[in-house]
Design an enzyme around this catalytic site. Structure first.
Site, PDB file in Angstrom:
ATOM      1  N   LYS A 158       0.999  -1.533   0.321  1.00 41.46           N
ATOM      2  CA  LYS A 158      -0.304   0.155  -0.211  1.00 41.46           C
ATOM      3  C   LYS A 158       0.652   1.285   0.599  1.00 41.46           C
ATOM      4  CE  LYS A 158      -2.928  -2.982   0.554  1.00 41.46           C
ATOM      5  NZ  LYS A 158      -4.280  -3.608  -0.921  1.00 41.46           N
ATOM      6  N   GLY A 179      -8.922  -5.767   3.155  1.00 39.78           N
ATOM      7  CA  GLY A 179     -10.268  -6.752   3.468  1.00 39.78           C
ATOM      8  C   GLY A 179     -10.395  -6.032   5.406  1.00 39.78           C
ATOM      9  N   GLY A 180      -9.659  -4.831   5.961  1.00 42.35           N
ATOM     10  CA  GLY A 180      -9.732  -4.400   7.279  1.00 42.35           C
ATOM     11  C   GLY A 180      -8.719  -4.919   7.751  1.00 42.35           C
ATOM     12  N   LYS A 216      -3.989   9.789   7.946  1.00 39.63           N
ATOM     13  CA  LYS A 216      -4.954  10.432   8.523  1.00 39.63           C
ATOM     14  C   LYS A 216      -5.990  10.135   8.352  1.00 39.63           C
ATOM     15  CE  LYS A 216      -6.644  14.990   9.172  1.00 39.63           C
ATOM     16  NZ  LYS A 216      -6.963  14.332  11.004  1.00 39.63           N
ATOM     17  N   ARG A 222      -8.303  -8.122  -7.614  1.00 34.89           N
ATOM     18  CA  ARG A 222      -8.970  -9.424  -7.239  1.00 34.89           C
ATOM     19  C   ARG A 222     -10.243  -9.381  -7.758  1.00 34.89           C
ATOM     20  NH1 ARG A 222      -8.969  -7.818  -1.827  1.00 34.89           N
ATOM     21  NH2 ARG A 222     -10.970  -7.171  -1.018  1.00 34.89           N
ATOM     22  N   VAL A 229     -15.654  -9.150  -2.627  1.00 35.61           N
ATOM     23  CA  VAL A 229     -17.442  -9.607  -2.640  1.00 35.61           C
ATOM     24  C   VAL A 229     -18.003  -9.619  -3.196  1.00 35.61           C
ATOM     25  CG1 VAL A 229     -18.191  -9.860   0.143  1.00 35.61           C
ATOM     26  CG2 VAL A 229     -15.561 -10.457  -0.580  1.00 35.61           C
TER      27      VAL A 229
END
Lengths: 511, 174
Positions: free
Chosen positions: A118, A166-167, A203, A294, A297
């Protein structure tokens, strides 16, 4: 052109089933791998072949690259679809598949590497003029560097796994004292989820919406976007409800974000289906967050409004075909909403609620699509994600989609586990949702009030629930008191066991 | 004929169940109203004064009939969940007499199966209400188990890395 005849699906649950179905639609042969926990699952039953690859923990099965490639070789597969999660964004897996002579249905390992980090992705996008959320340029070395960034930008800040998605491995931090424990938790979750404990800080933008753009690019250099999905209803960075289009976008902003998403696609040399995630603030400014390299969901939302079969498109791109559309030929029709039905109990803080499916009835009817691999008798296990079904409603407009979703949620019966269905009913029947008044903090802010509404029931329904329970218990008790002939071990089994104990073979009945 | 007290949320119903042919009838003892229950299996139809409810009834938690003479069911109607506990009034009356007080040591138990990721406190530590005690990983998420009240950490019954079942004793809070 790479010939694809047989696709090995390196995943489980509803997404494995989704790909099995795409294979059937294309006349291709689906094969699946499975862990011991999934040996009788629906995708395993519906595929042409199924290969066991290990015990239930994902690390010993769905993350075992060698076992999966071995299964592909043994079943004669010529391509691999990774689904989402597990190995879907693992460049080593994509490389190993290519080396084994298999077509990997997804982006190139190079694009995955660039976007999977990232920190690197943010730098690349910033160079290409794509606006990004203010944040650390590099991975955070220690608590002090995070504290310094926070003093400069102000709280709150968000710690994110550099290899994340995905958190997982994410923590919000609102004061200096919270940095150390959050850093520890984010690192350990990042390590457990991605095998990389790198974390950076950005932030934390509040009162923003999460809007993402679906893109697909072919090997010939063509790319189109398929419009947006709004995914602001989240809890702890896990999406709960998605919809498309987004009521937050004006036509101008929609066009601009589509262009930005295509710029992101070009800058990263992206191929196949992907999602470019943005945050949009109240001044309608978009900020690039990350690319999910990808199938996602929530891809059915886009499928319902564009009519594009995204899994089919992925397979076509992977076998070298050019995209079937130009940007002008993509049009959204109507509105679609997806509810993620999770095996979690919304009345007790979304606690995981595994169990055996004792009863199941899926909703149906106009505008309803359901993606689930659930079957009665299935064990919903703690080894995997809590997603048990995706319920998607389509309507000619947003109101119709909401009304159909509410109807389907009320029809949906899942017995044996507690699910988020009551939560979804509360959210979708609420005024804020109808009016499109929400942002990414809405669920956390409203959860107390939603919880209270989950508790307060209508008196008649409560009476009916009490009566149904009494009838069930009374039926149970009377079955127990019934003559024992119907229950207990069968006389056949007993006679066989006696025979074994006495060291002789069983004899015919009537002995 | 069997008598039960059913609790749903804040409401309690005195109910008497009986059977007429293939249909189960349940009477509200206070009002004498009779509801009928049709069907077999987990999903049944309840009819009260002509209004229909379709109810999915599944035993909740561990054994539906616990030794205290209480049974718990999860009932879903129209997508909404109702947690119902049924008690045989004769047995629960005796039970109430030996209910434990709230001042003794608190046993902190795992609410779900999972893996102990980290133990955040040591034996003898003074903790505030809400303070984290143990981090448990389940369904790929880490959950912090917190102290329900202030106290002193007594015994710690688990080790980091250990797998635990639902209900396993984690920490005793004195």
């Amino acid at each position: 052109m790479a010939a694809i005849n047989r696709i090995l699906i390196a995943n489980r649950g509803e997404i494995a089933l989704r790909v099995v179905r795409a294979c059937r639609d294309l006349g291709l042969s689906p094969v699946v791998v499975y862990s011991e926990a999934d040996r009788d699952s629906l995708p395993v039953r519906l595929a042409d072949a199924a290969v066991p690859i290990g015990p239930p923990p994902a690390a010993a099965s769905y993350l075992d690259i060698d076992a999966i490639l071995d299964a592909a070789r043994r079943t004669g597969a010529d391509a691999i679809h990774p689904g989402y999660g597990f190995l879907a964004e693992n460049p080593e897996f994509a490389e190993a598949a290519a080396q084994a002579g298999l077509v990997f249905i997804g982006p190139t390992p190079e694009a995955m590497r660039t976007l999977g980090d990232k920190v690197e992705a943010r730098r690349l996008m910033s160079r290409h003029g794509v606006p990004i959320v203010p944040g650390l340029q590099d991975r955070a070395a220690d608590v002090a560097s995070i504290a310094e960034f926070a003093r400069r930008e102000g709280y709150p800040i968000l710690l994110k796994a550099a290899a994340g998605g995905g958190g997982k491995g994410m923590r919000a931090v609102r004061s200096e004292a919270e940095i150390a424990p959050a850093f520890r938790a984010a690192r350990s979750e990042a390590k457990a989820s991605f095998g990389d404990d790198g974390v950076y800080a950005e932030k934390l933008l509040e009162q923003v919406r999460h809007v993402e753009i679906q893109v697909i690019a072919d090997a010939q250099g063509n790319a189109v976007h398929l419009g947006e999905r709004e995914c602001s209803l989240q809890r702890r960075h896990q999406k709960l409800v998605e919809e498309g289009p987004s009521s937050a976008l004006t036509p101008g902003l929609r066009a601009r974000m589509g262009d930005l998403a295509l710029e992101v696609t070009r800058a990263s040399g992206y191929r196949n289906a992907g999602t470019v995630e943005f945050l949009v603030d109240r001044e309608e400014r978009p900020y690039f967050m990350e690319v999910n390299a990808r199938l996602q969901v929530e891809h059915p939302v886009t499928e319902m409004i564009t009519g594009v079969d995204l899994v089919r498109a992925q397979i076509d791109v992977a076998r070298g075909r050019p995209l079937a559309w130009r940007q002008e030929s993509i049009a959204a029709r109507g509105w679609a909403i997806e509810c993620r039905i999770l095996a979690e109990d919304p009345s007790s803080g979304f606690r995981p609620h595994p169990g055996r499916i004792a009863a199941l009835r899926l909703p149906a009817g106009p505008g309803i699509r359901i993606d689930t691999a659930l079957q009665p008798g299935d064990e919903v296990s703690l080894h995997y994600d809590a997603l048990v079904a995706k319920l998607i409603a389509w309507g000619a407009d947003r109101q119709e989609a909401i009304d159909r979703m509410l109807r389907a949620l009320r029809e949906f019966v899942i017995g044996g586990i507690r699910t988020t269905i009551p939560f979804h009913l509360e959210v979708l029947s609420g005024e804020d949702f109808r009016a499109g008044r929400f942002d990414i903090g809405w669920v956390e802010r409203e959860i107390g009030r939603l919880g209270a509404r989950l508790e307060a029931g209508d008196a008649e329904a409560e009476a009916a629930a009490a009566i149904a329970a009494v009838a069930a218990l009374e039926a149970r008790e009377s079955a127990r008191q019934a003559p024992a002939t119907a229950t207990g071990p069968s006389p056949w089994a007993l006679s066989g066991r006696r025979a074994l104990m006495q060291g002789r073979a069983s004899r015919p009945l009537g002995e | 004929m069997a008598d039960f007290t059913a609790r749903v949320g804040d409401r309690a119903f005195r109910l008497a169940a009986s059977r007429r042919g293939g249909v189960r009838a349940v009477a509200f003892e206070e009002t004498g109203r009779v509801a009928e229950v049709f069907g077999t299996g987990a999903i049944r139809r309840v009819s009260i004064d002509g209004r229909t409810f379709e109810a999915c009834v599944v035993p909740a938690g561990r054994p539906a009939v616990a030794d205290r003479g209480e049974a718990r069911y999860d009932v879903t109607i129209g997508g909404r969940l109702f947690a119902v506990s049924l008690a045989d009034p004769l047995r629960t009356a005796a039970d109430g007499a030996r209910a434990a007080g709230a001042d003794g040591p608190a046993e902190i138990r795992a609410v779900m199966p999972g893996k102990i990721v980290e133990i955040l406190v040591g034996a003898g530590a003074k903790v505030a209400a809400g303070q984290g005690l143990v981090v448990v990983e389940a369904m790929k998420m880490e959950n912090e188990i917190t102290a329900p009240r202030p106290g002193t950490v007594g015994q710690i019954k688990v080790r980091s890395g250990e797998a635990v079942e639902a209900g396993a004793l984690l920490v005793v809070l004195e």
